[in-house]
Structure formats: structure tokens, C-alpha cells
Design a protein around this motif. Structure first.
Motif, PDB file in Angstrom:
ATOM      1  N   ASP A  76       1.211  -1.053   0.358  1.00 55.61           N
ATOM      2  CA  ASP A  76      -0.086   0.137   0.019  1.00 55.61           C
ATOM      3  C   ASP A  76       0.928   1.384  -0.290  1.00 55.61           C
ATOM      4  O   ASP A  76       1.782   1.124   0.432  1.00 55.61           O
ATOM      5  N   LYS A  77       0.291   2.297  -0.483  1.00 60.20           N
ATOM      6  CA  LYS A  77       1.043   3.515  -1.106  1.00 60.20           C
ATOM      7  C   LYS A  77       1.399   3.995   0.882  1.00 60.20           C
ATOM      8  O   LYS A  77       2.452   4.031   0.553  1.00 60.20           O
ATOM      9  N   ASP A  78       0.699   3.712   2.059  1.00 58.13           N
ATOM     10  CA  ASP A  78       1.184   4.217   3.083  1.00 58.13           C
ATOM     11  C   ASP A  78       2.371   4.015   3.776  1.00 58.13           C
ATOM     12  O   ASP A  78       2.923   4.150   4.409  1.00 58.13           O
ATOM     13  N   GLU A  79       2.497   2.895   3.177  1.00 57.88           N
ATOM     14  CA  GLU A  79       3.498   1.864   3.900  1.00 57.88           C
ATOM     15  C   GLU A  79       5.217   2.458   3.288  1.00 57.88           C
ATOM     16  O   GLU A  79       6.017   2.322   3.876  1.00 57.88           O
ATOM     17  N   GLY A  80       5.057   3.117   2.358  1.00 63.99           N
ATOM     18  CA  GLY A  80       6.637   3.830   1.623  1.00 63.99           C
ATOM     19  C   GLY A  80       7.408   2.900   0.574  1.00 63.99           C
ATOM     20  O   GLY A  80       6.883   1.916   0.538  1.00 63.99           O
ATOM     21  N   VAL A  81       8.119   4.007   0.136  1.00 64.34           N
ATOM     22  CA  VAL A  81       9.108   2.941  -0.530  1.00 64.34           C
ATOM     23  C   VAL A  81       9.857   2.011   0.240  1.00 64.34           C
ATOM     24  O   VAL A  81      11.518   3.104   0.763  1.00 64.34           O
ATOM     25  N   ASN A  82      11.090   0.817   0.113  1.00 66.70           N
ATOM     26  CA  ASN A  82      11.674   0.625   1.553  1.00 66.70           C
ATOM     27  C   ASN A  82      12.434  -0.313   1.194  1.00 66.70           C
ATOM     28  O   ASN A  82      12.256  -0.991  -0.240  1.00 66.70           O
ATOM     29  N   LEU A  83      13.934  -0.499   1.690  1.00 66.73           N
ATOM     30  CA  LEU A  83      14.903  -0.773   0.990  1.00 66.73           C
ATOM     31  C   LEU A  83      14.983  -2.239   2.652  1.00 66.73           C
ATOM     32  O   LEU A  83      14.851  -1.436   3.826  1.00 66.73           O
ATOM     33  N   ILE A  84      13.979  -3.361   2.775  1.00 69.24           N
ATOM     34  CA  ILE A  84      14.590  -4.174   3.628  1.00 69.24           C
ATOM     35  C   ILE A  84      16.128  -4.302   4.152  1.00 69.24           C
ATOM     36  O   ILE A  84      16.576  -5.129   2.509  1.00 69.24           O
TER      37      ILE A  84
END
Ligand code: ADP
Ligand code: MG
Length: 352
Positions: free
Chosen positions: A322-330
Motif C-alpha cells: 500500500d502507498k502508506d507503507e512507503g518505498v523501502n529497502l529491507i
């Protein structure tokens, strides 16, 4: 007719490359029904006939910005100029058919040099099965300028865009990443060594793959066909010219979604790993920001996982959220850090 009332001066770097494109083109409205997709994707998509759509894309290469004649043989330059354009055609899930080639040349270049450039263009046209159908030739004050426009076709409704990724889709990339950037670093290093000592003979054996990815990249013509054979229709697709993070952010921004990218899934060639160790560079950063890989990044529905997972051409590197989770590197340490674009940009020290 065009009175210039605008006296303020904004530095281009304040907007960045993509901000500048948005700023300059925001008032253009589509007037024709035949314009299916205008500005904003790897290529424009135009209505053609009852079965097919046309895709059109153009790229500009400038000496001293995109290539350095001291280590870029003209034959390779011609080949690469074609490849970078075709990559955008394949990123639309289309088949490339024609190109036009425009050049600006200074009298510094003898005819033989341009023959070499065209030998490269000819070789690429043969390999990728495309016709060279026109162009333009002009003089330039200083360097060499090459602009290529590529035209392709795709079955009606089968073009794949950047703005159609959906929550829970898998994020997939072809090939491996980071090699072209490291190839450039090696060539730059050798150039400096050569400037100090013209007698030096570089030993490039450990870097052959990296240099080949920089000097003779290939576009992934095979991927649209492979996906079709696997009966996988990507939900969104883009080519990786500016680095993985920049392209993921394009897909996420345009599709209005978030994403988790897993560091340990990013595909790296052994030469990338060993060269990063040698140069004390972080291989993840290189893969994320290096650019010029000309691989395809795409999303597929979760149910297509079994068709993709064991294919040696593909790596599943993350999933859409979802957009609200943002764009992330794990990260490998299971830390979640927001992904930022540090791709190539013509308007800072790197190139686009
Ligand atoms: P790519 O990296 O795939 O070649 P770009 O980032 O260069 O794509 O361009 C993004 C979009 O903006 C494309 O649709 C392209 O056609 C469009 N574009 C780029 N520069 C201009 C410009 N000067 N005027 C109008 N459209 C532009
Ligand atoms: Mg592109």
C-alpha cells in the motif's frame, strides 16, 4: 508573439531532471484520440490499426556527458546508442521495428570515424532486426551529438506501463545490476593511469564483464517474448537506465503504491561483488544507484510466482505494498530504510 516576461532565474538543479520535464510539459494536453500514452513512460503509445499499437521513444547522447571518446570506440558508441533506445521499446512490452538516427558532428571527425559509428549502428540494427529509416545530419561546434528515435509495435492493449502496479504484486528484475557503473569506474581509472603514463598496459582481465556491460550493453529483446511464452503479463514495467532505486520510485509514484525491496535478493554478478570489495564500495549502493544496466524491472501478480521463481533470467526482489507503507529497502540486517533516488542526473555531476 512570444514576449519573454519571465525575468527570474531558477537553476535547473533545483528541479532535477524529472522535475524539469514535469515543469516544462505540465500544460500540454492530449488533443488526439490516437495518442494513447503521451509523456511519462518509457515510450509514447499511439493507435495504429485494429490489431496493433505503435510505440515511439527518443534519446539524446552528448559527447563529454554520456560518453568519452578516449575509451569509447565509435563502433561501440553507435551500437550503444541504438541499444539504449531499444531498451525503452522493450520496456513497453513491444517489438522494435525502426529507428531514425540524427547526428551533430564537428569537423574534428573524419569521414572514417563516422563510418565506424555507423558500423556499430549497422551491427545493432542487424542483431535487433530493425530498419534504419531516416535521421538528420548537421554540423556541431564542438563535440558529437547523437539522437535516436525508435519505433516499435505491440498488440493492441498489450503495452505495459509504469503506472499500473498493484498492492501485493511481486517486483521482478531481469539479469544482474551494477556492472555497467563499475565498468565506467574501471575505464575512468585506466584513463587517469594512461594520462600519467602512456606506456602503461592495463590489465583488465578481472573486469571483462563490467567493461562489456559499459561499452557494449545489450537491450532485453528476449524478455517480452519470454514473458509471453511463460504466459505472464507484467502489471507494470520500466527499463533500468538510471539505477534500480530511481526506477522503483518511478513505478511506485506513478502507480500510487509502496514497495519493499529486499537487499539480499538484488542480483549481482561475481565480478561486481569482487570489484566492490576491491574498491571498498557497497554493492547494494552500486546496484541501486549505478545506472546504465538496461535490464527490465517489472511487477507481476502474486499468482504468477511459480512461473517466475525458477527462471534464471529473473530475480524476485520485492513486493508492492500500500502507498502508506512507503518505498523501502529491507536490509540484510532486517532494517527498513526509505529508498531514495540517487540515479544518474544530467544536472549534477553524473549523466542521464
Ligand atoms: P527514459 O529514461 O525511459 O528514457 P526519461 O526519464 O528520459 O525516460 O523521460 C521520461 C518521460 O518524459 C518520457 O515520456 C519522455 O518522452 C518525456 N520527456 C523527456 N524529456 C522531454 C522533453 N524535453 N519534452 C517532452 N517530453 C520529455
Ligand atoms: Mg526507460
Amino acid at each position: 508573439m512570444f514576449e519573454n516576461k519571465n525575468t527570474s532565474k531558477t537553476n535547473i538543479s533545483e528541479l532535477g531532471e524529472f522535475g524539469l520535464i514535469d515543469h516544462l510539459t505540465k500544460n500540454f494536453k492530449i488533443k488526439h484520440e490516437s495518442t494513447i500514452k503521451g509523456i511519462g513512460d518509457d515510450a509514447a503509445v499511439l493507435a495504429c490499426n485494429s490489431d496493433e499499437e505503435l510505440v515511439v521513444t527518443t534519446d539524446l547522447l552528448i559527447e563529454g556527458v554520456h560518453f568519452d571518446m578516449s575509451y569509447m570506440p565509435l563502433k561501440h558508441l553507435g551500437y550503444k546508442a541504438v541499444v539504449v533506445n531499444l531498451s525503452d521499446v522493450y520496456a513497453m512490452n513491444a517489438e522494435a521495428k525502426q529507428i531514425t538516427v540524427s547526428i551533430g558532428v564537428s569537423n574534428r571527425f573524419p569521414v572514417e570515424a563516422l563510418e565506424e559509428l555507423y558500423e556499430g549502428i549497422h551491427t545493432a540494427a542487424k542483431y535487433y532486426n530493425i530498419d534504419v529509416v531516416g535521421g538528420d545530419t548537421t554540423s556541431s561546434r564542438t563535440g558529437l551529438v547523437i539522437s535516436i528515435t525508435a519505433i516499435g509495435t505491440v498488440l493492441k492493449g498489450k503495452a505495459v506501463y509504469r503506472d499500473t502496479a498493484k498492492d501485493t504484486d511481486l517486483l521482478v528484475v531481469s539479469g544482474d545490476l551494477g556492472a555497467a557503473y563499475l565498468g565506467l569506474q574501471i575505464l575512468e581509472r585506466e584513463k587517469k593511469v594512461f594520462e600519467v603514463n602512456p606506456q602503461s598496459q592495463p590489465d583488465l582481465d578481472a573486469y571483462t564483464y563490467l567493461i562489456e556491460r559499459q561499452l557494449k550493453p545489450e537491450a532485453r529483446k528476449d524478455i517480452p517474448k519470454l514473458l509471453s511464452d511463460l504466459k505472464v503479463m507484467p502489471t507494470a514495467m520500466i527499463d533500468i537506465s538510471d539505477g534500480l532505486s530511481s526506477e522503483i520510485l518511478h513505478i511506485c509514484k506513478q502507480s500510487k503504491v509502496g514497495c519493499n525491496l529486499y537487499e539480499d535478493k538484488i542480483p549481482l554478478d561475481q565480478q561486481v561483488i569482487s570489484t566492490c570489495e576491491e574498491f571498498k564500495l557497497d554493492s547494494t549502493t552500486i546496484a541501486l544507484s549505478g545506472g546504465e544496466d538496461y535490464e527490465l524491472l517489472f511487477t507481476v501478480k502474486m499468482e504468477d510466482f511459480p512461473k517466475i521463481k525458477a527462471n534464471p533470467h529473473f530475480s524476485i526482489i520485492g513486493h508492492i505494498t500500500d502507498k502508506d507503507e512507503g518505498v523501502n529497502l529491507i536490509t540484510r540486517g532486517n532494517e527498513k530504510i526509505p529508498l531514495i533516488a540517487r540515479g544518474w542526473s544530467s544536472f549534477d555531476e553524473k549523466t542521464s
